[in-house]
Design a protein around this motif. Structure first.
Motif, mmCIF file in Angstrom:
data_model
loop_
_atom_site.group_PDB
_atom_site.id
_atom_site.type_symbol
_atom_site.label_atom_id
_atom_site.label_comp_id
_atom_site.label_asym_id
_atom_site.label_seq_id
_atom_site.Cartn_x
_atom_site.Cartn_y
_atom_site.Cartn_z
ATOM 1 N N ALA A 254 0.815 -1.220 0.000
ATOM 2 C CA ALA A 254 0.000 0.000 0.000
ATOM 3 C C ALA A 254 0.845 1.265 0.000
ATOM 4 O O ALA A 254 0.558 2.216 -0.739
ATOM 5 N N ASP A 255 1.857 1.317 0.842
ATOM 6 C CA ASP A 255 2.670 2.523 0.987
ATOM 7 C C ASP A 255 4.139 2.196 0.786
ATOM 8 O O ASP A 255 4.586 1.078 1.063
ATOM 9 N N ARG A 256 4.891 3.196 0.368
ATOM 10 C CA ARG A 256 6.330 3.009 0.168
ATOM 11 C C ARG A 256 6.981 2.632 1.492
ATOM 12 O O ARG A 256 6.843 3.347 2.488
ATOM 13 N N PRO A 257 7.691 1.504 1.561
ATOM 14 C CA PRO A 257 8.327 1.093 2.813
ATOM 15 C C PRO A 257 9.368 2.104 3.275
ATOM 16 O O PRO A 257 10.044 2.749 2.465
ATOM 17 N N LEU A 258 9.516 2.229 4.594
ATOM 18 C CA LEU A 258 10.481 3.162 5.163
ATOM 19 C C LEU A 258 11.874 2.554 5.252
ATOM 20 O O LEU A 258 12.855 3.280 5.386
ATOM 21 N N ASP A 259 11.966 1.219 5.183
ATOM 22 C CA ASP A 259 13.269 0.558 5.239
ATOM 23 C C ASP A 259 14.046 0.795 3.947
ATOM 24 O O ASP A 259 13.489 1.205 2.924
ATOM 25 N N GLU A 260 15.331 0.497 4.001
ATOM 26 C CA GLU A 260 16.141 0.462 2.789
ATOM 27 C C GLU A 260 15.848 -0.846 2.048
ATOM 28 O O GLU A 260 15.471 -1.842 2.670
ATOM 29 N N PRO A 261 16.022 -0.884 0.739
ATOM 30 C CA PRO A 261 15.797 -2.138 0.004
ATOM 31 C C PRO A 261 16.854 -3.184 0.340
ATOM 32 O O PRO A 261 18.011 -2.849 0.598
ATOM 33 N N TRP A 262 16.428 -4.442 0.336
ATOM 34 C CA TRP A 262 17.413 -5.512 0.372
ATOM 35 C C TRP A 262 18.441 -5.258 -0.726
ATOM 36 O O TRP A 262 18.099 -4.810 -1.825
ATOM 37 N N LEU A 263 19.708 -5.572 -0.453
ATOM 38 C CA LEU A 263 20.727 -5.488 -1.479
ATOM 39 C C LEU A 263 20.765 -6.794 -2.268
ATOM 40 O O LEU A 263 20.578 -7.881 -1.703
ATOM 41 N N THR A 264 21.008 -6.697 -3.560
ATOM 42 C CA THR A 264 20.982 -7.860 -4.436
ATOM 43 C C THR A 264 22.390 -8.257 -4.871
ATOM 44 O O THR A 264 23.369 -7.539 -4.619
ATOM 45 N N VAL A 265 22.470 -9.386 -5.569
ATOM 46 C CA VAL A 265 23.738 -9.812 -6.153
ATOM 47 C C VAL A 265 24.254 -8.746 -7.104
ATOM 48 O O VAL A 265 25.438 -8.409 -7.117
ATOM 49 N N ARG A 266 23.347 -8.169 -7.900
ATOM 50 C CA ARG A 266 23.763 -7.115 -8.837
ATOM 51 C C ARG A 266 24.337 -5.917 -8.089
ATOM 52 O O ARG A 266 25.344 -5.328 -8.503
ATOM 53 N N ASP A 267 23.702 -5.538 -6.972
ATOM 54 C CA ASP A 267 24.233 -4.439 -6.162
ATOM 55 C C ASP A 267 25.663 -4.735 -5.712
ATOM 56 O O ASP A 267 26.509 -3.840 -5.650
ATOM 57 N N ALA A 268 25.918 -5.998 -5.387
ATOM 58 C CA ALA A 268 27.208 -6.371 -4.795
ATOM 59 C C ALA A 268 28.327 -6.490 -5.810
ATOM 60 O O ALA A 268 29.480 -6.162 -5.511
ATOM 61 N N ILE A 269 28.020 -6.951 -7.031
ATOM 62 C CA ILE A 269 29.111 -7.325 -7.943
ATOM 63 C C ILE A 269 29.076 -6.625 -9.290
ATOM 64 O O ILE A 269 29.921 -6.907 -10.141
ATOM 65 N N SER A 270 28.152 -5.701 -9.506
ATOM 66 C CA SER A 270 27.991 -5.129 -10.852
ATOM 67 C C SER A 270 29.214 -4.349 -11.334
ATOM 68 O O SER A 270 29.416 -4.183 -12.540
ATOM 69 N N ASP A 271 30.046 -3.874 -10.400
ATOM 70 C CA ASP A 271 31.230 -3.121 -10.813
ATOM 71 C C ASP A 271 32.430 -4.017 -11.102
ATOM 72 O O ASP A 271 33.480 -3.529 -11.530
ATOM 73 N N LEU A 272 32.275 -5.333 -10.897
ATOM 74 C CA LEU A 272 33.353 -6.270 -11.196
ATOM 75 C C LEU A 272 33.226 -6.756 -12.642
ATOM 76 O O LEU A 272 32.116 -7.013 -13.110
ATOM 77 N N PRO A 273 34.321 -6.912 -13.353
ATOM 78 C CA PRO A 273 34.258 -7.432 -14.726
ATOM 79 C C PRO A 273 33.809 -8.888 -14.729
ATOM 80 O O PRO A 273 33.997 -9.610 -13.741
ATOM 81 N N ASP A 274 33.199 -9.305 -15.826
ATOM 82 C CA ASP A 274 32.732 -10.684 -15.966
ATOM 83 C C ASP A 274 33.945 -11.609 -16.090
ATOM 84 O O ASP A 274 34.695 -11.521 -17.067
ATOM 85 N N PRO A 275 34.164 -12.521 -15.139
ATOM 86 C CA PRO A 275 35.374 -13.353 -15.183
ATOM 87 C C PRO A 275 35.337 -14.401 -16.295
ATOM 88 O O PRO A 275 36.384 -14.928 -16.683
ATOM 89 N N GLU A 276 34.132 -14.702 -16.792
ATOM 90 C CA GLU A 276 34.004 -15.711 -17.847
ATOM 91 C C GLU A 276 34.209 -15.114 -19.227
ATOM 92 O O GLU A 276 34.934 -15.672 -20.065
ATOM 93 N N HIS A 277 33.605 -13.965 -19.491
ATOM 94 C CA HIS A 277 33.628 -13.379 -20.823
ATOM 95 C C HIS A 277 34.654 -12.268 -20.984
ATOM 96 O O HIS A 277 34.927 -11.830 -22.089
ATOM 97 N N ALA A 278 35.199 -11.785 -19.848
ATOM 98 C CA ALA A 278 36.247 -10.755 -19.920
ATOM 99 C C ALA A 278 37.342 -11.085 -18.919
ATOM 100 O O ALA A 278 37.638 -10.304 -18.010
ATOM 101 N N PRO A 279 37.946 -12.286 -19.039
ATOM 102 C CA PRO A 279 38.934 -12.716 -18.038
ATOM 103 C C PRO A 279 40.147 -11.809 -17.935
ATOM 104 O O PRO A 279 40.759 -11.705 -16.878
ATOM 105 N N GLY A 280 40.490 -11.135 -19.036
ATOM 106 C CA GLY A 280 41.650 -10.251 -18.999
ATOM 107 C C GLY A 280 41.464 -9.110 -18.028
ATOM 108 O O GLY A 280 42.349 -8.807 -17.223
#
Length: 387
Positions: A254-280
């Motif tokens: 019903a209403d916007r929650p006052l808590d912060e959103p759960w953090l996701t895998v994307r939140d945690a690792i999105s700034d890391l390069p893909d180790p499979e497709h960009a190993p260099g």
């Protein structure tokens, strides 16, 4: 600076959080050579706070707590959890790996003003209810030790008699217990651990567990109501996963929650390069190497990119890592790298881990997220400071 003793420190998740909360360890101990090698390597590299840790490798059963000089404010530790793990063999008090007796001995001999012990949620299973109560009462009255050849159920009965008598004599702690979900405290992983926190009765301290700061509803709102989550990560609408049940649930909020959103895998690792497709490009990050062989099968489907990770597991039979996988929106899977797993456990980015991928994942899978440890320990520190 308040002083602590860290038992069963492993790779240091709980210990790092306790140090970040403002405690200085007088002793840090574990028997596992690989975990101690990890700690020693980071100590040599000057990684804060491990650089200041006095590390003792060896069996805690042989450790003389009388060698710890001065008073101790806090004792912490995660007694080996295999006897109680949902993935373990569920032997509890019949398992020689149960180290709760040593945790209780540390409290009895060091007489700290407080303690923090944690274990897996499996400890709260109904089949372990009597043993959990036995642990709690021993921590409440650590001086009331078992007699020679006294079976644990007989000792439990004696502890119950002592407790119901309501005596105020002897060393006594006020103990509270709660299962905490790490995701509710800003950790990008749904990891539930049971915490037992006690304060020495003569401190007169009243304490409760910290209030959660993050919630699933707040994440759903961010993803499917105002779409801030996708905008933050620059995910085009065509590349977003299907909302499905998550979107349907979000529409019922019903209403916007006052808590912060759960953090996701994307939140945690999105700034890391893909180790499979960009190993260099991935080589510029500590322990960020592609591990081949991941596959999805019933019961082991990996962690969706846009949710908190499932609980990282250490594994006790077979090759560990069946659930330690990323599941991309297109359904493909790969193992998390060591660095990504460390991110999900909120270890410092400049910390390195000693051992093979399998060995390191065992260390990480057994750890407490540093962030959760810091929050709980900070609450304890605040009360001790004000006492």
């Amino acid at each position: 600076m308040m002083r602590s003793v860290e038992l069963f420190v492993g790779a240091g998740g709980l210990g790092i959080g306790v140090s970040q909360a403002g405690f200085r360890p007088a002793a840090v101990m574990d028997w596992d050579r690989w975990a101690c090698d990890t700690l020693r390597e980071n100590k040599e590299r000057g990684l804060d706070p491990i650089a200041h840790w006095p590390i003792h490798e060896g069996d805690v059963r042989q450790f003389d707590f009388g060698t710890v000089d001065g008073s101790v404010d806090l004792v912490t530790g995660g007694p080996p959890c295999q006897p109680f793990s949902m993935g373990g063999r569920h032997r509890a008090f019949l398992d020689s790996r149960d180290m709760f007796p040593q945790a209780i001995r540390a409290v009895r001999e060091l007489r700290p003003r407080a303690f923090i012990f944690e274990n897996v949620k499996g400890l709260t299973r109904s089949s372990f209810a009597n043993y959990l109560e036995y642990v709690r009462l021993q921590l409440t009255y650590p001086d009331l030790v078992a007699k020679r050849d006294e079976e644990w159920l007989a000792h439990l009965a004696r502890l119950e008699d002592h407790h119901t008598k309501g005596t105020e004599k002897g060393l006594r702690y006020r103990v509270v217990m709660r299962v905490l979900n790490s995701a509710n405290y800003g950790v990008p992983q749904r990891r539930e651990r049971v915490f037992l926190v006690g304060f020495r009765a003569d401190t007169g301290i009243e304490w409760h567990f910290p209030k959660p700061t993050h919630s699933r509803d707040a994440l759903l709102w961010s993803q499917w109501r105002d779409e801030v989550y996708w905008d933050l990560h620059r995910v085009a609408r065509k590349n977003r996963p299907e909302g499905g049940a998550a979107e349907a649930r979000a529409l019922k909020i019903a209403d916007r929650p006052l808590d912060e959103p759960w953090l996701t895998v994307r939140d945690a690792i999105s700034d890391l390069p893909d180790p499979e497709h960009a190993p260099g490009t991935a080589r510029g990050f500590h322990d960020h190497r592609f591990q081949p062989g991941a596959r999805s099968y019933a019961g082991h489907t990996g962690s969706p990119l846009d949710e908190p990770a499932k609980t990282l597991k250490a594994g006790v039979h077979g090759v560990p890592g069946g659930e330690n996988m990323l599941r991309r929106p297109d359904g493909s899977v790969r193992y998390f790298t060591i660095r990504e797993s460390a991110r999900l456990q909120t270890f410092p980015d400049d910390m390195v881990f000693h051992g093979s991928w399998t060995e390191t994942m065992r260390q990480l899978g057994n750890a407490v997220p540093c962030q959760l440890a810091r929050i709980v320990a900070s609450g304890v520190r605040d009360k001790l400071s004000a006492a």
